[in-house]
Scaffold this motif. Structure first.
Motif, PDB file in Angstrom:
ATOM      1  N   TYR A  99       0.569   0.531 -10.066  1.00 37.96           N
ATOM      2  CA  TYR A  99      -0.027   0.175  -8.775  1.00 37.96           C
ATOM      3  C   TYR A  99       0.770   0.780  -7.619  1.00 37.96           C
ATOM      4  N   LEU A 103      -0.672   3.502  -4.882  1.00 37.23           N
ATOM      5  CA  LEU A 103      -0.638   3.335  -3.423  1.00 37.23           C
ATOM      6  C   LEU A 103       0.011   4.538  -2.741  1.00 37.23           C
ATOM      7  N   LEU A 123      -8.311  -1.279  -3.383  1.00 30.86           N
ATOM      8  CA  LEU A 123      -6.943  -1.336  -2.852  1.00 30.86           C
ATOM      9  C   LEU A 123      -6.595  -2.722  -2.314  1.00 30.86           C
TER      10      LEU A 123
END
Length: 125
Positions: A99, A103, A123
């Motif tokens: 994750y 990002l 997101l």
């Protein structure tokens, strides 16, 4: 992108399937550096997008699509052996490090570009 594929006689899955067939037949000769590069390249067609192996997981919550994809969404013919996909970056299920990497990558990939609604939702969830 698969939704604007210009080759009517060849399907997206068959073309990418041929690439993966070659990779499968030559896995032992692919260096770790090349495997790392392949893991980051968009080589797996999933619906209307093509994603990198490191963004595909055997088990992945639908909330993270289209940025992360489950292996069941991959459209390849033939589908490579699971071991080959693992060696090229496909994971079991997303971890915190996946994750965090996502990002960071999304920030670079979409710099100055708007995310579509499903990308924004994935997101935020």
């Amino acid at each position: 992108a698969p939704d604007v594929w210009p080759f009517a006689e060849l399907t997206v899955g068959s073309v990418y399937g041929a690439i993966w067939k070659y990779v499968s037949e030559h896995t032992a000769r692919i260096s770790p550096e090349i495997r790392s590069q392949l893991a980051r390249m968009p080589l797996l067609p999933c619906g209307a997008c093509v994603v990198s192996p490191q963004r595909v997981f055997s088990s992945c919550f639908g909330a993270f699509q289209p940025l992360l994809q489950p292996l069941s969404a991959v459209m390849l013919s033939p589908l490579p052996a699971e071991e080959v996909l693992r060696q090229m970056g496909v994971g079991e299920e997303p971890r915190l490090s996946d994750y965090m990497r996502l990002l960071q990558e999304v920030g670079r990939e979409y710099d100055g570009v708007s995310l579509n609604p499903s990308e924004r939702r994935s997101l935020l969830e």
